[in-house]
Design an enzyme around this catalytic site. Structure first.
Site, PDB file in Angstrom:
ATOM      1  N   SER A  95       0.842  -1.274   0.082  1.00  0.00           N
ATOM      2  CA  SER A  95      -0.003   0.000   0.027  1.00  0.00           C
ATOM      3  C   SER A  95       0.909   1.078  -0.009  1.00  0.00           C
ATOM      4  O   SER A  95       0.147   2.337   0.031  1.00  0.00           O
ATOM      5  CB  SER A  95      -1.069  -0.028   1.235  1.00  0.00           C
ATOM      6  OG  SER A  95      -1.956  -0.871   0.982  1.00  0.00           O
ATOM      7  N   LYS A 114       0.112   3.609  -2.707  1.00  0.00           N
ATOM      8  CA  LYS A 114      -0.641   4.815  -2.569  1.00  0.00           C
ATOM      9  C   LYS A 114      -0.137   6.184  -2.483  1.00  0.00           C
ATOM     10  O   LYS A 114      -0.741   7.196  -2.816  1.00  0.00           O
ATOM     11  CB  LYS A 114      -1.836   4.578  -1.570  1.00  0.00           C
ATOM     12  CG  LYS A 114      -2.516   3.301  -1.963  1.00  0.00           C
ATOM     13  CD  LYS A 114      -3.192   2.897  -0.604  1.00  0.00           C
ATOM     14  CE  LYS A 114      -3.998   1.398  -1.010  1.00  0.00           C
ATOM     15  NZ  LYS A 114      -4.319   0.674   0.079  1.00  0.00           N
ATOM     16  N   SER A 138      -5.954   3.403   4.312  1.00  0.00           N
ATOM     17  CA  SER A 138      -5.352   2.256   3.231  1.00  0.00           C
ATOM     18  C   SER A 138      -6.480   1.631   2.518  1.00  0.00           C
ATOM     19  O   SER A 138      -6.182   0.449   2.257  1.00  0.00           O
ATOM     20  CB  SER A 138      -4.169   1.454   3.753  1.00  0.00           C
ATOM     21  OG  SER A 138      -3.426   1.067   2.626  1.00  0.00           O
ATOM     22  N   LYS A 157       3.424   6.346   4.784  1.00  0.00           N
ATOM     23  CA  LYS A 157       2.534   5.498   4.304  1.00  0.00           C
ATOM     24  C   LYS A 157       2.962   4.038   5.059  1.00  0.00           C
ATOM     25  O   LYS A 157       4.123   3.599   4.724  1.00  0.00           O
ATOM     26  CB  LYS A 157       2.274   5.490   2.878  1.00  0.00           C
ATOM     27  CG  LYS A 157       1.211   4.703   2.334  1.00  0.00           C
ATOM     28  CD  LYS A 157      -0.163   5.103   2.936  1.00  0.00           C
ATOM     29  CE  LYS A 157      -1.320   4.131   2.415  1.00  0.00           C
ATOM     30  NZ  LYS A 157      -1.331   3.050   3.569  1.00  0.00           N
TER      31      LYS A 157
END
Length: 421
Positions: free
Chosen positions: A59, A62, A114, A226
């Site tokens: 993730s 992203k 997320s 993140k």
């Protein structure tokens, strides 16, 4: 033989541009297979553990999805969700086809919790579909400098052709963290999405980054970026922290256990405890003056960009500077044209250059007077007075010479006529 020499030269210059990786005695031990610690201001690498090894980004993908959406879209745009969101596994905010949210709300859902379906809705809105958005991602990654990465979806779900490296993800995070909107979102602990046309309850979003929210791993100064996890990618984390206006970015990829948080803290502490950021000049700062012509007219030289460099503590004063100007400075000179550069060195080795630009348009007329482009400002008045006096004196001498010449000619002509009679 000629091709071999060219190849050697190419390799030499390529290697000379690799960011410095410092060796400090108390270098931390990281349990994950790959990691990097990068200085935010200039991309210097302070720690490297297989930073160019290809890994699954999960993730953390992203991060790239978000910065593209922020740059390409309008945060207040209404996004109408299509059927793609029903085909996505993993984290979800349970979007349904036809539901309408703003792009801003989807960005918060994607970056804080997320949510994979939010990433798909964003990709469809910005790129038209997932495939075309992935092409945008790959173009953007190359533009940023992440040349050892390839993306096929906006959320990081497993795919053999979806990969990156710690170094590339650090570059992407460094690029994204230069954006005010992105920084604001990834440092937000809690965000609410009001009821929509398809969902009648408030959605409460809480950040997943344990360095930012109140946990045992809370880190002073943490401000991004993140988290990520899939079975094949394992634990992945991009972190950012700022102390005394000094920001560091760490990336750990492929960690099998729960040590990713404590290892990230080790990396950040290593950076803050052992290195200091030195700023040598500001953007548009007048560094010096260049002289032109016999009258030594002075042109202000301005730094094109600021120069930062991170050094081991105690070496802050070891950075030296040298001003190198072009060999011949002649008018006309356009404002903003490069007239030289500042060369910075550390312990005798060059570490960077900053171009020096002309701070003024400079022209010279026939009288030797210097002036700017619109001629509204006559420059260097003392020299101009001298030039005017020289010009006037030259004219007087010319007039006197002409007068003497004409007088002699008249006399000569008169004598010729007299002798003829």
């Amino acid at each position: 033989m000629k091709k071999l020499i060219i190849l050697i030269l190419i390799l030499f210059f390529a290697l000379s541009n690799i960011p410095n990786v410092y060796a400090v005695e108390n270098k931390p031990e990281i349990s994950g297979p790959t990691a990097v610690l990068m200085e935010f201001s200039n991309g210097q690498v302070l720690y490297d553990k297989n930073m160019h090894k290809r890994m699954y980004p999960a993730s953390t993908t992203k991060t790239l999805t978000a910065i593209i959406a922020i740059q390409k879209g309008n945060l207040d745009d209404i996004v109408t969700v299509n059927d793609d969101v029903t085909k996505i596994d993993g984290n979800s905010m349970y979007l349904v086809p036809g539901e309408q949210l703003t792009l801003r709300q989807l960005l918060y859902a994607m970056l804080l919790e997320s949510d994979n379906d939010a990433a798909v809705a964003i990709a469809d809105h910005i790129g038209g579909n997932i495939k075309d958005f992935a092409e945008m991602m790959n173009r953007k990654a190359k533009e940023i400098g992440a040349k050892d990465s390839h993306f096929v979806n906006p959320n990081g779900l497993p795919d053999n052709n979806h990969y990156s490296t710690p170094y590339d993800m650090a570059l992407i995070a460094r690029y994204a963290m230069q954006n005010d909107i992105f920084r604001q979102i990834v440092s937000t602990v809690h965000y609410q999405i009001p009821p929509t046309n398809k969902y009648n309850k408030i959605r409460d979003l809480w950040i997943s980054n344990k360095l930012i929210k109140p946990t045992n791993f809370h880190y002073d100064g943490a401000d991004g970026v993140k988290t990520g996890y899939t079975v094949v990618a394992k634990q992945v984390l991009i972190a950012s922290a700022t102390r005394n206006a000094h920001r560091l970015i760490s990336v750990i990829m492929g960690d099998e256990g729960t040590n990713i948080w404590s290892d990230t803290i080790k990396l950040l502490n290593y950076g803050f405890d052992n290195f200091n950021l030195v700023k040598k000049n500001d953007n548009n700062e007048i560094i010096t003056y260049a002289t032109i012509g016999k009258v030594n007219f002075k042109v202000p030289l301005i730094a094109k960009e600021p120069f930062y460099y991170i050094v081991k503590k105690g070496e802050e004063n070891n950075i030296k500077s040298e001003i190198v100007l072009n060999k011949q400075l002649k008018t006309p000179i356009e404002k903003g044209s490069a007239l030289g550069y500042i060369k910075y060195s550390l312990n005798g080795s060059e570490i960077g250059r900053v171009p020096l630009l002309s701070g003024e348009n400079v022209y010279k007329n026939l009288m030797g007077t210097y002036y700017n482009k619109d001629r509204s400002i006559v420059l260097n008045s003392n020299d101009n007075i001298i030039n005017y006096l020289k010009f006037i004196s030259g004219l007087l001498i010319l007039f006197i010479a002409i007068a003497i010449w004409r007088k002699k000619r008249i006399r000569s002509k008169g004598n010729y006529i007299f002798s003829k009679d």
